[in-house]
Design a protein around this motif. Sequence first.
Motif, PDB file in Angstrom:
ATOM      1  N   LEU A   1      18.306  -4.129  -0.343  1.00  0.00           N
ATOM      2  CA  LEU A   1      17.260  -4.334  -0.347  1.00  0.00           C
ATOM      3  C   LEU A   1      16.239  -4.629   0.708  1.00  0.00           C
ATOM      4  O   LEU A   1      15.045  -4.738   0.802  1.00  0.00           O
ATOM      5  CB  LEU A   1      16.860  -5.908  -1.159  1.00  0.00           C
ATOM      6  CG  LEU A   1      17.352  -6.009  -2.723  1.00  0.00           C
ATOM      7  CD1 LEU A   1      17.420  -6.972  -3.378  1.00  0.00           C
ATOM      8  CD2 LEU A   1      16.400  -4.793  -3.351  1.00  0.00           C
ATOM      9  N   ALA A   2      17.033  -4.819   1.978  1.00  0.00           N
ATOM     10  CA  ALA A   2      16.237  -4.972   3.408  1.00  0.00           C
ATOM     11  C   ALA A   2      15.080  -4.020   3.525  1.00  0.00           C
ATOM     12  O   ALA A   2      13.859  -4.772   3.965  1.00  0.00           O
ATOM     13  CB  ALA A   2      17.270  -4.808   4.437  1.00  0.00           C
ATOM     14  N   PRO A   3      15.067  -2.838   3.380  1.00  0.00           N
ATOM     15  CA  PRO A   3      13.845  -2.098   3.511  1.00  0.00           C
ATOM     16  C   PRO A   3      12.558  -2.462   2.750  1.00  0.00           C
ATOM     17  O   PRO A   3      11.414  -2.716   3.320  1.00  0.00           O
ATOM     18  CB  PRO A   3      14.067  -0.640   3.285  1.00  0.00           C
ATOM     19  CG  PRO A   3      15.435  -0.642   3.266  1.00  0.00           C
ATOM     20  CD  PRO A   3      15.911  -1.887   3.095  1.00  0.00           C
ATOM     21  N   ALA A   4      12.723  -2.680   1.522  1.00  0.00           N
ATOM     22  CA  ALA A   4      11.789  -3.229   0.505  1.00  0.00           C
ATOM     23  C   ALA A   4      11.119  -4.510   1.148  1.00  0.00           C
ATOM     24  O   ALA A   4      10.162  -4.685   1.052  1.00  0.00           O
ATOM     25  CB  ALA A   4      11.981  -3.144  -0.839  1.00  0.00           C
ATOM     26  N   LEU A   5      12.096  -5.441   1.414  1.00  0.00           N
ATOM     27  CA  LEU A   5      11.826  -6.692   1.774  1.00  0.00           C
ATOM     28  C   LEU A   5      10.907  -6.802   3.008  1.00  0.00           C
ATOM     29  O   LEU A   5      10.210  -7.651   3.240  1.00  0.00           O
ATOM     30  CB  LEU A   5      12.924  -7.584   1.735  1.00  0.00           C
ATOM     31  CG  LEU A   5      13.419  -8.000   0.428  1.00  0.00           C
ATOM     32  CD1 LEU A   5      14.829  -8.742   0.451  1.00  0.00           C
ATOM     33  CD2 LEU A   5      12.742  -8.556  -0.701  1.00  0.00           C
ATOM     34  N   LEU A   6      11.321  -5.975   3.917  1.00  0.00           N
ATOM     35  CA  LEU A   6      10.680  -5.969   5.294  1.00  0.00           C
ATOM     36  C   LEU A   6       9.279  -5.441   5.137  1.00  0.00           C
ATOM     37  O   LEU A   6       8.231  -6.039   5.779  1.00  0.00           O
ATOM     38  CB  LEU A   6      11.514  -5.193   6.187  1.00  0.00           C
ATOM     39  CG  LEU A   6      12.609  -5.691   6.598  1.00  0.00           C
ATOM     40  CD1 LEU A   6      13.612  -4.450   7.696  1.00  0.00           C
ATOM     41  CD2 LEU A   6      12.451  -6.569   7.775  1.00  0.00           C
ATOM     42  N   ALA A   7       9.369  -4.299   4.150  1.00  0.00           N
ATOM     43  CA  ALA A   7       7.741  -4.020   3.930  1.00  0.00           C
ATOM     44  C   ALA A   7       6.842  -4.990   3.238  1.00  0.00           C
ATOM     45  O   ALA A   7       5.701  -5.074   3.479  1.00  0.00           O
ATOM     46  CB  ALA A   7       7.816  -2.553   3.277  1.00  0.00           C
ATOM     47  N   ALA A   8       7.650  -5.609   2.346  1.00  0.00           N
ATOM     48  CA  ALA A   8       6.844  -6.774   1.729  1.00  0.00           C
ATOM     49  C   ALA A   8       6.367  -7.759   2.690  1.00  0.00           C
ATOM     50  O   ALA A   8       5.322  -8.354   2.556  1.00  0.00           O
ATOM     51  CB  ALA A   8       7.488  -7.193   0.641  1.00  0.00           C
ATOM     52  N   ALA A   9       7.213  -8.096   3.632  1.00  0.00           N
ATOM     53  CA  ALA A   9       7.009  -9.293   4.581  1.00  0.00           C
ATOM     54  C   ALA A   9       5.703  -8.645   5.638  1.00  0.00           C
ATOM     55  O   ALA A   9       5.186  -9.482   5.950  1.00  0.00           O
ATOM     56  CB  ALA A   9       8.265  -9.619   5.429  1.00  0.00           C
ATOM     57  N   ALA A  10       5.839  -7.468   5.845  1.00  0.00           N
ATOM     58  CA  ALA A  10       4.644  -6.882   6.784  1.00  0.00           C
ATOM     59  C   ALA A  10       3.188  -6.937   5.954  1.00  0.00           C
ATOM     60  O   ALA A  10       2.407  -7.238   6.494  1.00  0.00           O
ATOM     61  CB  ALA A  10       5.106  -5.466   7.100  1.00  0.00           C
ATOM     62  N   LEU A  11       3.383  -6.596   4.786  1.00  0.00           N
ATOM     63  CA  LEU A  11       2.244  -6.704   3.825  1.00  0.00           C
ATOM     64  C   LEU A  11       1.671  -8.317   3.864  1.00  0.00           C
ATOM     65  O   LEU A  11       0.648  -8.425   3.896  1.00  0.00           O
ATOM     66  CB  LEU A  11       2.332  -6.197   2.266  1.00  0.00           C
ATOM     67  CG  LEU A  11       2.387  -4.728   2.436  1.00  0.00           C
ATOM     68  CD1 LEU A  11       2.917  -4.400   0.998  1.00  0.00           C
ATOM     69  CD2 LEU A  11       1.400  -3.846   2.605  1.00  0.00           C
ATOM     70  N   VAL A  12       2.560  -9.239   3.511  1.00  0.00           N
ATOM     71  CA  VAL A  12       2.195 -10.618   3.523  1.00  0.00           C
ATOM     72  C   VAL A  12       1.536 -10.981   4.703  1.00  0.00           C
ATOM     73  O   VAL A  12       0.736 -11.889   4.805  1.00  0.00           O
ATOM     74  CB  VAL A  12       3.519 -11.381   2.993  1.00  0.00           C
ATOM     75  CG1 VAL A  12       3.301 -12.849   3.089  1.00  0.00           C
ATOM     76  CG2 VAL A  12       3.803 -10.807   1.474  1.00  0.00           C
ATOM     77  N   GLY A  13       2.317 -10.720   5.771  1.00  0.00           N
ATOM     78  CA  GLY A  13       1.739 -10.795   7.167  1.00  0.00           C
ATOM     79  C   GLY A  13       0.543 -10.563   7.599  1.00  0.00           C
ATOM     80  O   GLY A  13      -0.458 -11.351   7.980  1.00  0.00           O
TER      81      GLY A  13
END
Length: 189
Positions: free
Chosen positions: A61-73
């Motif tokens: 799940l790391a790639p999806a979670l990193l992309a989600a964190a970038a969007l939230v940031g």
Amino acid sequence: MRPPRATPRGTEAPLPPSERALTEIPHDPTSVPAGWDGVMEPGERILWQGHPLRRIGWTRLAPALLAAAALVGAGAVLSGLTGGLLIAAGLGLTGAALWADRRRITGTAFTLSTRAAYIARPHPWRGKRLETYPITAEMPLRLTGGDKAGGVIFATRTRGTKTEEIGFQGILDAPEVFAILRNAREALR
């Protein structure tokens, strides 16, 4: 408090029929287990069935979670409607990734028979997909993981430059399943 005393050898109560070894259960060699018509051959018996442990695969799940964190940031930096939409998109991506991983885990089932290893996995638009790996005398076997939870690897598949290990991964009592599969393989030699 003292631990209970061991029962003297030879005085144990007989196991109920549901817990006896598979070799003790009488079976019709011409029958196929219920629900396996068209998949198993007559005389083939199921030795073990199981599911992967229900753990979140953080590395998957790391790639999806990193992309989600970038969007939230990015949404937190921006204000107004654009920021809110980016935060919502990031949270939605996180939820979708967790849901997809959970669906993959809960929909996967493993079956080991006297002649083959079966892996049933959910498929997004075709329902379940059944993969069959016949047991051969040359089948490579490898045990992964710890004492209790781990995996039994019995095949590999190459996609492009990546080699994927195939087996009963993320199962409880992996050493016992490894022993059952090894014995089934040795019976063919």
